[in-house]
Design a protein around this motif. Structure first.
Motif, mmCIF file in Angstrom:
data_model
loop_
_atom_site.group_PDB
_atom_site.id
_atom_site.type_symbol
_atom_site.label_atom_id
_atom_site.label_comp_id
_atom_site.label_asym_id
_atom_site.label_seq_id
_atom_site.Cartn_x
_atom_site.Cartn_y
_atom_site.Cartn_z
ATOM 1 N N HIS A 1 43.783 38.145 36.806
ATOM 2 C CA HIS A 1 44.561 36.912 36.828
ATOM 3 C C HIS A 1 44.027 36.028 37.957
ATOM 4 N N ASP B 1 36.492 42.075 32.493
ATOM 5 C CA ASP B 1 37.386 40.923 32.384
ATOM 6 C C ASP B 1 38.842 41.370 32.498
ATOM 7 N N GLY B 2 39.741 40.409 32.725
ATOM 8 C CA GLY B 2 41.167 40.691 32.707
ATOM 9 C C GLY B 2 41.920 40.310 33.962
ATOM 10 N N GLN C 1 35.090 33.983 31.951
ATOM 11 C CA GLN C 1 34.819 35.401 32.129
ATOM 12 C C GLN C 1 34.254 35.630 33.521
ATOM 13 N N ASN D 1 42.913 33.829 32.327
ATOM 14 C CA ASN D 1 43.622 34.992 31.785
ATOM 15 C C ASN D 1 45.128 34.907 32.018
#
Length: 315
Positions: A158, A155-156, A149, A185
């Protein structure tokens, strides 16, 4: 999984001047503290001599900051130039620091912090590489803290957290690259999390073989690459993950890199930061060293109070 080739990385590198380094130090010290530690380095001094076992590099990144003269003297350079991979021309030095960390064996870490607000202008990626000494056959190892994280923010992203030896130029006739790449991710169409190992024969057009471990790996791990006797073996925490052979082995001397970068910008709005930490790095020329024996060697350096050794011939 065979990954798409990243955009050409070569490579406008710049050694930090003292004024620039002082600015970097100020930027690093003003940011959030490293996970598990602070930005104040312990007082233990680095070994003043590169003496040690022949053909050996060891560094536990015990530096006071980006302006520490020993950083360049010990053959490290912070990337501040342009190019790829990731978000092109967003490489900067403010995310590179050497905070104390109670979870690190040597008491300090190399911290690589990448940040973004979802725009190119608001993005900075971080990378550090060796200079002067280059490496070919033997054992490459590092203890690395991976992040599942962001340290702050949404979050999210790449993000790619990497440890890899690589040729000085993508255009080299004998191009060589050996990768550990963690994508918490995913990216390039994969959802992740995954750890990719990739052995390259050519950068352009891409010619490589790879393997993916589909698992969350947040936390400390020892990564080992052995390149000996016509094969390359990648191990994580003592377990073999992947072996390449044939033409997918090093053909020329390489630099060692640590990098924390973003494949793309999937969403805008709100700044987020991603941290990757390196406790120590170890290399032994022309020997296949097991993970257990790597740790014994590292333990020996620490018990002797040795923070840095480089007896690998320069090239």
């Amino acid at each position: 999984m065979s990954l798409p080739r990243r955009t050409p990385r070569r490579r406008a590198w710049a050694v930090l001047t003292l004024p620039a380094a002082l600015c970097v130090l100020a930027a690093c010290s003003s940011g959030p503290a490293s996970e598990g530690g602070t930005d104040a380095a312990p007082t233990r001094e680095a070994s003043p001599s590169p003496s040690g076992p022949p053909g050996t590099l060891f560094d536990d990144f015990h530096y006071t900051g980006a302006d520490d003269p020993a950083l360049a003297e010990h053959g490290w350079e912070i990337r501040t130039g342009g190019g790829g991979p990731g978000i092109k021309d967003t490489w900067g030095a403010s995310g590179v620091g050497f905070p104390s960390d109670s979870t690190a064996q040597g008491g300090t870490v190399l911290r690589l912090r990448s940040s973004t607000d979802g725009t190119t202008q608001g993005t900075e990626q971080a990378e550090v590489q060796t200079t002067g000494t280059r490496f070919l056959n033997g054992t490459y190892a590092a203890r690395i803290h991976l992040s599942d994280q962001p340290t702050s923010g949404r979050d999210g992203d790449h993000v790619v957290q990497t440890f890899f030896p690589i040729s000085p130029a993508d255009s080299s006739e004998n191009y060589s690259e050996l990768d550990f790449e963690y994508l918490p991710n995913g990216g390039w169409g994969s959802v992740g999390p995954q750890l990719d190992n990739v052995s390259w024969y050519k950068a352009d057009p891409p010619d490589r073989v790879s393997h993916s471990l589909k698992r969350k790996l947040g936390g400390w791990h020892t990564m080992v690459i052995t390149a000996m006797d016509g094969k390359v073996t990648y191990s994580l925490d003592g377990k073999v993950l992947f072996t390449s052979s044939g033409k997918y082995v090093p053909r020329e001397k390489m630099d060692i890199h640590f990098s924390n970068w973003l494949i793309d910008l999937p969403f805008a709005g709100g700044t987020r930061t991603w941290d990757m930490k390196v406790d120590w790095v170890y290399y032994k020329a022309d020997e296949a060293v097991s993970g257990a024996d790597v740790q014994k060697a590292v333990d020996g350096f620490h018990s002797d109070g040795t923070a840095y050794v480089n007896t690998v011939p320069q090239s």
